[in-house]
Design an enzyme around this catalytic site. Structure first.
Site, mmCIF file in Angstrom:
data_model
loop_
_atom_site.group_PDB
_atom_site.id
_atom_site.type_symbol
_atom_site.label_atom_id
_atom_site.label_comp_id
_atom_site.label_asym_id
_atom_site.label_seq_id
_atom_site.Cartn_x
_atom_site.Cartn_y
_atom_site.Cartn_z
ATOM 1 N N GLN A 15 0.803 -1.228 0.000
ATOM 2 C CA GLN A 15 0.000 0.000 0.000
ATOM 3 C C GLN A 15 0.834 1.276 0.000
ATOM 4 O OE1 GLN A 15 -2.469 1.111 3.051
ATOM 5 N NE2 GLN A 15 -1.191 0.251 4.674
ATOM 6 N N ASP A 42 9.051 -6.711 -5.893
ATOM 7 C CA ASP A 42 8.224 -7.359 -4.863
ATOM 8 C C ASP A 42 8.521 -8.857 -4.913
ATOM 9 O OD1 ASP A 42 5.959 -7.985 -2.956
ATOM 10 O OD2 ASP A 42 5.603 -5.838 -3.249
ATOM 11 N N GLY A 89 9.194 -5.550 3.354
ATOM 12 C CA GLY A 89 9.688 -6.195 4.566
ATOM 13 C C GLY A 89 8.675 -7.183 5.064
ATOM 14 N N ARG A 98 9.036 -11.096 18.607
ATOM 15 C CA ARG A 98 9.870 -10.056 18.000
ATOM 16 C C ARG A 98 11.081 -10.661 17.282
ATOM 17 N NH1 ARG A 98 11.785 -4.842 19.766
ATOM 18 N NH2 ARG A 98 13.394 -5.817 21.010
ATOM 19 N N GLN A 112 19.298 -7.992 0.232
ATOM 20 C CA GLN A 112 19.089 -6.785 -0.583
ATOM 21 C C GLN A 112 20.302 -5.854 -0.488
ATOM 22 O OE1 GLN A 112 15.042 -5.375 0.120
ATOM 23 N NE2 GLN A 112 14.208 -7.219 -0.821
ATOM 24 N N ASN A 131 9.669 -1.473 8.648
ATOM 25 C CA ASN A 131 9.989 -1.654 10.069
ATOM 26 C C ASN A 131 10.604 -3.012 10.362
ATOM 27 O OD1 ASN A 131 9.246 0.784 11.310
ATOM 28 N ND2 ASN A 131 7.121 0.323 10.765
ATOM 29 N N ASP A 159 7.250 10.968 11.112
ATOM 30 C CA ASP A 159 7.056 11.385 12.507
ATOM 31 C C ASP A 159 7.297 12.893 12.645
ATOM 32 O OD1 ASP A 159 6.857 8.544 13.459
ATOM 33 O OD2 ASP A 159 8.874 8.523 12.626
ATOM 34 N N ARG A 162 4.365 14.643 11.267
ATOM 35 C CA ARG A 162 3.243 14.516 12.214
ATOM 36 C C ARG A 162 3.382 15.542 13.337
ATOM 37 N NH1 ARG A 162 3.591 7.887 12.509
ATOM 38 N NH2 ARG A 162 2.000 7.428 10.929
ATOM 39 N N HIS A 187 12.270 4.958 15.082
ATOM 40 C CA HIS A 187 10.919 5.086 14.516
ATOM 41 C C HIS A 187 10.044 4.044 15.205
ATOM 42 C CE1 HIS A 187 7.487 5.349 11.933
ATOM 43 N NE2 HIS A 187 7.588 4.069 11.644
HETATM 44 P P1 NAX Z 1 2.278 -3.804 2.736
HETATM 45 O O1 NAX Z 1 2.201 -5.110 3.432
HETATM 46 O O2 NAX Z 1 1.056 -3.241 2.091
HETATM 47 O O3 NAX Z 1 3.402 -3.890 1.593
HETATM 48 C C1 NAX Z 1 4.649 -4.467 1.815
HETATM 49 C C2 NAX Z 1 5.079 -5.084 0.496
HETATM 50 O O4 NAX Z 1 6.402 -5.594 0.653
HETATM 51 C C3 NAX Z 1 4.195 -6.251 0.053
HETATM 52 O O5 NAX Z 1 3.765 -6.053 -1.272
HETATM 53 C C4 NAX Z 1 5.124 -7.453 0.191
HETATM 54 O O6 NAX Z 1 4.855 -8.456 -0.764
HETATM 55 C C5 NAX Z 1 6.470 -6.790 -0.056
HETATM 56 N N1 NAX Z 1 7.613 -7.578 0.378
HETATM 57 C C6 NAX Z 1 7.712 -8.449 1.416
HETATM 58 N N2 NAX Z 1 8.927 -9.003 1.460
HETATM 59 C C7 NAX Z 1 9.626 -8.469 0.440
HETATM 60 C C8 NAX Z 1 10.931 -8.662 -0.038
HETATM 61 N N3 NAX Z 1 11.770 -9.535 0.539
HETATM 62 N N4 NAX Z 1 11.329 -7.963 -1.120
HETATM 63 C C9 NAX Z 1 10.486 -7.106 -1.739
HETATM 64 N N5 NAX Z 1 9.230 -6.889 -1.335
HETATM 65 C C10 NAX Z 1 8.802 -7.560 -0.256
HETATM 66 O O7 NAX Z 1 2.894 -2.780 3.780
HETATM 67 P P2 NAX Z 1 2.923 -1.187 3.731
HETATM 68 O O8 NAX Z 1 1.756 -0.653 4.430
HETATM 69 O O9 NAX Z 1 3.208 -0.755 2.353
HETATM 70 O O10 NAX Z 1 4.177 -0.896 4.695
HETATM 71 C C11 NAX Z 1 5.473 -1.255 4.308
HETATM 72 C C12 NAX Z 1 6.430 -1.105 5.464
HETATM 73 O O11 NAX Z 1 6.529 0.253 5.895
HETATM 74 C C13 NAX Z 1 6.052 -1.904 6.706
HETATM 75 O O12 NAX Z 1 7.208 -2.533 7.207
HETATM 76 C C14 NAX Z 1 5.590 -0.833 7.667
HETATM 77 O O13 NAX Z 1 5.743 -1.229 9.006
HETATM 78 C C15 NAX Z 1 6.503 0.297 7.307
HETATM 79 N N6 NAX Z 1 6.096 1.656 7.712
HETATM 80 C C16 NAX Z 1 7.080 2.523 8.050
HETATM 81 C C17 NAX Z 1 6.837 3.850 8.318
HETATM 82 C C18 NAX Z 1 7.956 4.794 8.633
HETATM 83 O O14 NAX Z 1 7.654 5.945 8.901
HETATM 84 N N7 NAX Z 1 9.229 4.398 8.631
HETATM 85 C C19 NAX Z 1 5.459 4.371 8.347
HETATM 86 C C20 NAX Z 1 4.491 3.542 7.568
HETATM 87 C C21 NAX Z 1 4.697 2.055 7.653
HETATM 88 O O15 NAX Z 1 4.082 1.592 8.809
#
Ligand code: NAX
Length: 364
Positions: A15, A42, A89, A98, A112, A131, A159, A162, A187
């Protein structure tokens, strides 16, 4: 015409990816005159969805978009990239330890990192969004030793934004008139959103934000917890985590890094600690930074007692020197850290040290 810049987005079928790639293709990240080639990575279960995103990028007919690579092959994804936005991730699912989540992410970021190190363009700039963002960035740094550590960062700009948003709402002022908040540390919910040095532009000039808010209890209480817990509040409201704000902040992070921060303004970035502000060296920690010529610099403060002595000596030297030239008073640059802030800086550093130890234990 400018040469296109290659921008990698991992997790591009997710997303945040869906919100982020059109912003990049519209010039929000690198400017309205900078052509881009998007590299989207992806994993195989998301390959079809990823291809759908590619179809939509074609359909949107973005003038700046000169090419799209959509792949599940990490080498193909990383080849020649100038900017890497690491959004992919392994999320923590209910009931997971954890350590199990960390093990998954350590292995993702290890492989990567190697691919980026071998195949990315020289001087590739990396921001980790996924994360645990700080610790994923640290693992990436460890496994890409030929990428300069100054090129590996994590996203805390969301952050930061925000915090700006909360001050602007509280004072009923435009968000663009608020600046120089700081996010310190991780974070995570131990981050410290600090308004001590923030200012607000008013018709009567720039004023300290704490003076205008004039409510110490709010600043030290609800303000901090609202920023810390904002991610959870978004999930509760949307049943999905922040995406548009995360994507927009990732663009802000890269834009300011590449194109520079405005004069007199700093932003927050998770960067490799050199021990500034007595934060342990060797952590990826969010600091106030200014950027110029594609390089970030931590807004300098006062480190250890030894540094104090050194700084005092230099200050004395320059004060004499400068006064002899201009007779103006000399100020030692750097941000003061009061006792309340100090505790919060240390608390989030402790959490990062623990995360680092956990990550290293997952490596063996
Ligand atoms: P989604 O689950 O919608 O998307 C993550 C995508 O990563 C999926 O399409 C998945 O198939 C893909 N993926 C998984 N393993 C992979 C790999 N080894 N190589 C390539 N792609 C891979 O999550 P989304 O809401 O987009 O969030 C993504 C990440 O951002 C999460 O870890 C989330 O916790 C983190 N965030 C970090 C923020 C920050 O400020 N640093 C804020 C927003 C978000 O929570």
């Amino acid at each position: 015409a400018k040469e296109p810049v290659r921008v990698l987005v991992t997790g591009a079928a997710g997303q945040i990816g869906y919100a982020l790639v059109p912003m990049i293709a519209r010039g929000v990240m690198l400017g309205p005159d900078q052509p881009v080639i998007l590299h989207m990575l992806d994993i195989p279960p998301a390959a079809e969805a990823l291809n759908g995103v590619k179809m939509e990028l074609v359909d949107a007919a973005f003038p700046l978009l000169k090419g799209v690579v959509a792949t599940t092959d990490v080498v193909e994804a990383c080849t020649g990239v100038n900017i890497a936005v690491m959004v992919g991730g392994f999320p923590r699912k209910e009931g997971m330890e954890r350590k199990d989540v960390m093990t998954k992410n350590v292995s993702i970021y290890k492989s990567q990192a190697s691919a980026l190190e071998k195949h990315a363009a020289a001087n590739c700039k990396v921001v980790v969004v996924a994360n645990p963002a700080n610790t994923n960035a640290l693992i990436l740094k460890e496994y890409a030793p030929s990428i300069p550590e100054k090129n590996i960062t994590c996203l805390t700009r969301l952050d930061h934004n925000r915090a700006l948003g909360q001050i602007s709402e509280r004072l009923n002022v435009q968000v663009c008139d608020v600046k120089n908040v700081i996010i310190w540390g991780n974070h995570s919910s131990t981050q410290y959103p600090d308004v001590t040095h923030a200012t607000v532009k008013t018709p009567a000039g720039e004023k300290p934000a704490p003076e205008l808010v004039a409510d110490d209890a709010w600043l030290k209480g609800e303000f901090i917890s609202t920023v810390q817990q904002r991610g959870a509040a978004i999930i509760k409201a949307r049943k999905l985590s922040s995406a548009l704000s995360a994507a927009s902040s990732a663009c802000d992070h890269i834009r300011d890094w590449v194109l520079g921060t405005p004069e007199g303004t700093w932003v927050s970035m998770g960067v490799y600690s050199d021990g500034s502000y007595n934060v342990p060296a060797g952590l990826i920690y969010s600091f106030p930074v200014t950027c110029c010529n594609g390089q970030w610099t931590i807004v300098q403060g006062i480190g250890s007692a030894n540094n104090w002595i050194l700084i005092a000596m230099w200050a004395n030297f320059f004060a004499c020197y400068e006064q002899s030239l201009t007779s103006r008073p000399f100020h030692v640059p750097g941000l003061s850290i009061d006792e309340f802030s100090r505790k919060k800086l240390d608390l989030t550093a402790e959490e990062l040290s623990e995360e680092k130890a956990l990550a290293y234990s997952c490596l063996s």
